[in-house]
Design a protein around this motif. Sequence first.
Motif, PDB file in Angstrom:
ATOM      1  N   GLY A   1       0.855  -1.189   0.000  1.00  9.89           N
ATOM      2  CA  GLY A   1       0.000   0.000   0.000  1.00  9.89           C
ATOM      3  C   GLY A   1       0.880   1.224   0.000  1.00  9.89           C
ATOM      4  N   SER A   2       1.940   1.174   0.776  1.00 10.32           N
ATOM      5  CA  SER A   2       2.967   2.200   0.695  1.00 10.32           C
ATOM      6  C   SER A   2       3.939   1.758  -0.388  1.00 10.32           C
ATOM      7  CB  SER A   2       3.666   2.336   2.041  1.00 10.32           C
ATOM      8  OG  SER A   2       4.677   3.311   1.947  1.00 10.32           O
ATOM      9  N   LEU A   3       4.236   2.630  -1.323  1.00 11.77           N
ATOM     10  CA  LEU A   3       5.010   2.221  -2.500  1.00 11.77           C
ATOM     11  C   LEU A   3       6.490   2.015  -2.164  1.00 11.77           C
ATOM     12  CD1 LEU A   3       3.279   4.585  -5.040  1.00 11.77           C
ATOM     13  CD2 LEU A   3       2.913   2.129  -4.749  1.00 11.77           C
ATOM     14  N   GLY A   4       7.113   1.144  -2.947  1.00 15.26           N
ATOM     15  CA  GLY A   4       8.542   0.896  -2.770  1.00 15.26           C
ATOM     16  C   GLY A   4       8.868  -0.129  -1.706  1.00 15.26           C
ATOM     17  N   HIS A   5       7.865  -0.845  -1.209  1.00 14.95           N
ATOM     18  CA  HIS A   5       8.109  -1.885  -0.206  1.00 14.95           C
ATOM     19  C   HIS A   5       8.137  -3.281  -0.831  1.00 14.95           C
ATOM     20  CE1 HIS A   5       7.200   0.265   3.789  1.00 14.95           C
ATOM     21  NE2 HIS A   5       7.193   1.194   2.852  1.00 14.95           N
ATOM     22  N   GLY A   6       7.107  -3.580  -1.612  1.00 11.33           N
ATOM     23  CA  GLY A   6       6.917  -4.954  -2.082  1.00 11.33           C
ATOM     24  C   GLY A   6       8.098  -5.492  -2.862  1.00 11.33           C
ATOM     25  N   CYS A   7       8.696  -4.629  -3.668  1.00  8.51           N
ATOM     26  CA  CYS A   7       9.824  -5.107  -4.477  1.00  8.51           C
ATOM     27  C   CYS A   7      10.994  -5.503  -3.582  1.00  8.51           C
ATOM     28  CB  CYS A   7      10.229  -4.048  -5.494  1.00  8.51           C
ATOM     29  SG  CYS A   7      10.488  -2.416  -4.798  1.00  8.51           S
ATOM     30  N   CYS A   8      11.167  -4.813  -2.471  1.00  6.52           N
ATOM     31  CA  CYS A   8      12.291  -5.123  -1.576  1.00  6.52           C
ATOM     32  C   CYS A   8      12.027  -6.421  -0.797  1.00  6.52           C
ATOM     33  CB  CYS A   8      12.529  -3.973  -0.611  1.00  6.52           C
ATOM     34  SG  CYS A   8      12.805  -2.379  -1.417  1.00  6.52           S
ATOM     35  N   VAL A   9      10.792  -6.624  -0.383  1.00  3.95           N
ATOM     36  CA  VAL A   9      10.458  -7.888   0.287  1.00  3.95           C
ATOM     37  C   VAL A   9      10.637  -9.046  -0.702  1.00  3.95           C
ATOM     38  CG1 VAL A   9       8.651  -9.210   1.444  1.00  3.95           C
ATOM     39  CG2 VAL A   9       8.885  -6.763   1.894  1.00  3.95           C
ATOM     40  N   ALA A  10      10.253  -8.800  -1.947  1.00  2.00           N
ATOM     41  CA  ALA A  10      10.422  -9.825  -2.983  1.00  2.00           C
ATOM     42  C   ALA A  10      11.893 -10.215  -3.115  1.00  2.00           C
ATOM     43  CB  ALA A  10       9.889  -9.305  -4.319  1.00  2.00           C
ATOM     44  N   ALA A  11      12.764  -9.220  -3.006  1.00  2.00           N
ATOM     45  CA  ALA A  11      14.200  -9.509  -3.090  1.00  2.00           C
ATOM     46  C   ALA A  11      14.615 -10.448  -1.959  1.00  2.00           C
ATOM     47  CB  ALA A  11      15.005  -8.220  -3.039  1.00  2.00           C
ATOM     48  N   GLY A  12      14.024 -10.270  -0.780  1.00  2.00           N
ATOM     49  CA  GLY A  12      14.335 -11.161   0.342  1.00  2.00           C
ATOM     50  C   GLY A  12      13.894 -12.589   0.063  1.00  2.00           C
ATOM     51  N   MET A  13      12.715 -12.728  -0.545  1.00  2.84           N
ATOM     52  CA  MET A  13      12.213 -14.073  -0.878  1.00  2.84           C
ATOM     53  C   MET A  13      13.106 -14.715  -1.951  1.00  2.84           C
ATOM     54  SD  MET A  13       8.130 -13.304  -0.899  1.00  2.84           S
ATOM     55  CE  MET A  13       7.239 -13.042   0.649  1.00  2.84           C
ATOM     56  N   ALA A  14      13.528 -13.914  -2.907  1.00  2.00           N
ATOM     57  CA  ALA A  14      14.410 -14.434  -3.951  1.00  2.00           C
ATOM     58  C   ALA A  14      15.777 -14.800  -3.379  1.00  2.00           C
ATOM     59  CB  ALA A  14      14.558 -13.398  -5.065  1.00  2.00           C
ATOM     60  N   LEU A  15      16.249 -13.988  -2.450  1.00  2.00           N
ATOM     61  CA  LEU A  15      17.539 -14.285  -1.812  1.00  2.00           C
ATOM     62  C   LEU A  15      17.478 -15.621  -1.078  1.00  2.00           C
ATOM     63  CD1 LEU A  15      20.426 -13.333  -0.971  1.00  2.00           C
ATOM     64  CD2 LEU A  15      19.357 -12.277   1.041  1.00  2.00           C
ATOM     65  N   ASN A  16      16.367 -15.856  -0.376  1.00  2.00           N
ATOM     66  CA  ASN A  16      16.208 -17.124   0.328  1.00  2.00           C
ATOM     67  C   ASN A  16      16.317 -18.298  -0.644  1.00  2.00           C
ATOM     68  OD1 ASN A  16      15.243 -18.819   2.718  1.00  2.00           O
ATOM     69  ND2 ASN A  16      13.687 -19.285   1.175  1.00  2.00           N
ATOM     70  N   ALA A  17      15.626 -18.192  -1.787  1.00  2.00           N
ATOM     71  CA  ALA A  17      15.662 -19.280  -2.774  1.00  2.00           C
ATOM     72  C   ALA A  17      17.077 -19.480  -3.300  1.00  2.00           C
ATOM     73  CB  ALA A  17      14.700 -18.978  -3.924  1.00  2.00           C
ATOM     74  N   LYS A  18      17.738 -18.380  -3.541  1.00  2.54           N
ATOM     75  CA  LYS A  18      19.106 -18.463  -4.081  1.00  2.54           C
ATOM     76  C   LYS A  18      20.047 -19.120  -3.070  1.00  2.54           C
ATOM     77  CE  LYS A  18      22.823 -16.492  -6.373  1.00  2.54           C
ATOM     78  NZ  LYS A  18      23.125 -16.335  -7.780  1.00  2.54           N
ATOM     79  N   LEU A  19      19.975 -18.675  -1.823  1.00  2.00           N
ATOM     80  CA  LEU A  19      20.898 -19.193  -0.809  1.00  2.00           C
ATOM     81  C   LEU A  19      20.630 -20.660  -0.499  1.00  2.00           C
ATOM     82  CD1 LEU A  19      20.974 -16.164   1.680  1.00  2.00           C
ATOM     83  CD2 LEU A  19      22.793 -16.874   0.122  1.00  2.00           C
ATOM     84  N   LYS A  20      19.374 -21.076  -0.646  1.00  2.00           N
ATOM     85  CA  LYS A  20      19.018 -22.438  -0.245  1.00  2.00           C
ATOM     86  C   LYS A  20      18.760 -23.357  -1.428  1.00  2.00           C
ATOM     87  CE  LYS A  20      17.522 -21.020   4.264  1.00  2.00           C
ATOM     88  NZ  LYS A  20      16.453 -20.753   5.186  1.00  2.00           N
ATOM     89  N   GLY A  21      19.030 -22.871  -2.636  1.00  2.00           N
ATOM     90  CA  GLY A  21      18.878 -23.723  -3.815  1.00  2.00           C
ATOM     91  C   GLY A  21      17.440 -24.117  -4.109  1.00  2.00           C
TER      92      GLY A  21
END
Lengths: 312, 282
Positions: free
Chosen positions: B128-148
Amino acid sequence: MKKALINAVCNLMDENENVYMFTADLGYGVMNNIIENYSEKFVNMGICEQNMASTAAGMAMEGNIVFMYSIGNFPTLRCLEQIRNDIAYHCANVKIVAVGGGFAYGNLGMSHHATEDIAVMRAIPGMTVFSPADSSEVTAVVKEAAKIDGPVYIRLGRGGEPDVAHISLDINKVMRIAERESDSMKPSIALLGTGTVVADVADASKQLKETYNVSAYSIPKLKPIDMDGVLEICKSNDCVVTVEEHNIVGGLGSAIAEVIADNKVGTRLIRIGMNDQFTQVVGSPDYLRHYYGLDCAGIVEKLHKIYEVEND
Amino acid sequence: MGIRECTVEKLGVKKTMTSKELANRLRVHTVEMAHYSKESHVASALSICDIVAVLYHDVLRKDPMDAKWEERDRFILSKGHACSTVYAALAETGFFSVDELNTQCQDGSRLSGHITYKNVPGVELSTGSLGHGCCVAAGMALNAKLKGKKYRTFVLVGDGECDEGSVWEMALFAHQYKLGNLTVVVDHNKMQAMGFCKDIADHVNLADKWQAFGWEVIEVDGHDHGQLSMALNKRGTEKPVCVVAHTIKGKGVTFMENNLLWHYRDPQGEDYENALRELRAQ
């Protein structure tokens, strides 16, 4: 404190493969143990606190415990909305660590003085707030934070804080550091301190013994506060005095006032802290604590004055 | 492509329904929801209907019977004000009943005016506040990357949202950590809350900007399902992917297209009837 923090986090990393340390490009020299021995658990996010907070939330939503580290106001005020919306609203398992609460970076100017952080973090629903006073409290706080499934704020000093002589060490409780006399006609006061001022509180308790029947406490857990422990102190003393390296609005003093008000206790409360003001001078932490009356001398002077006025 | 074995069937979309048909249903729902809720942002929602339809029809691996399926692809709507489209996509694909859509923003509804994950199956994140969701998405992607892990993470941002500094903090980070499993889709309709982007905070050339941050950039017509499907199904290797989708704000309802008024106004009376008539004829 910083060393105790890193060692405690490393211990967690040994026990749990899902523990990560994020930093917004601060912690040079401090992070060595993690960088050298747990490099795959260490993420330097760059000088990007907003992205650090949100990315930490995303990692936490995937089942990780993320410590996000920076100094002063950077990991709190700079990314407050990310903490509120992304971390706290989603109950994300992120542990926000601010090194340098209060005047720890006193020489560096107002930007680096963190004197509203406790108030702001306390106001966020679901946020547990810790402000440990020494290394032993830090170690216990990190262990406790890891047990909490949700957001936690940990406010640290900068390092070199003297050890506190705890009479008991239960991080969730008010912890006695000076006992009052069992048989005394003097007015009873309890000094309550949190974080970096606790050593001064302990010293002040000794100097006030001629005037008052004094006990003193360290309160590392500010939210949720140990309601029963605080109530017991309030009910058994004529006066309760809070001391904090923080604005008197929203910090320890306010937390105690809330307990007193909510429970219809009539105990007198004196709050010692920054009187809703920004710092106007710079200096070492000791200098600034003295300048603003938060050190041992300031506490003693204030309470002696009150005694003189009231017993004139 | 698709949920586990077959997106279309498992997601509850009728097998015969094309992504174009799904997009049109989303448009009808979106207009109806704005009508009943009397809330803003109908044009923002219409802008993304094709992107969201292609995602749910052709790309995302999801299971409406198991919304928290660990291997699901993550999709975050960072421009949370356009949530009616995503609520409609979730309803049309079986996460909850279509009948619930028109309760949005009503007293006691779980469907808020900016997207929420609370009690709404299939929504990953409240924004709802702009510029948040993309950063949280990066965290989810980082998790996938780090854990294969194999799941992909998609996030839809607005072009106006790209005014926010946090978007570019994330852009730096995702490139640095080689998050090739992250796809940002920019809904590039060239308009934001007070006018045209170029007149407010001119991005000059958004595709160039993302490229300059080290991302693989694919520019598409954001209403062309073939182009969208190809771009969204493209996995990055090491570079994160940015799909710059050129769109029309208010797409599908002629009098709403490129008309800032419909960022705010809710369709009532003749406007509502005319909008539905035009959409149903498509």
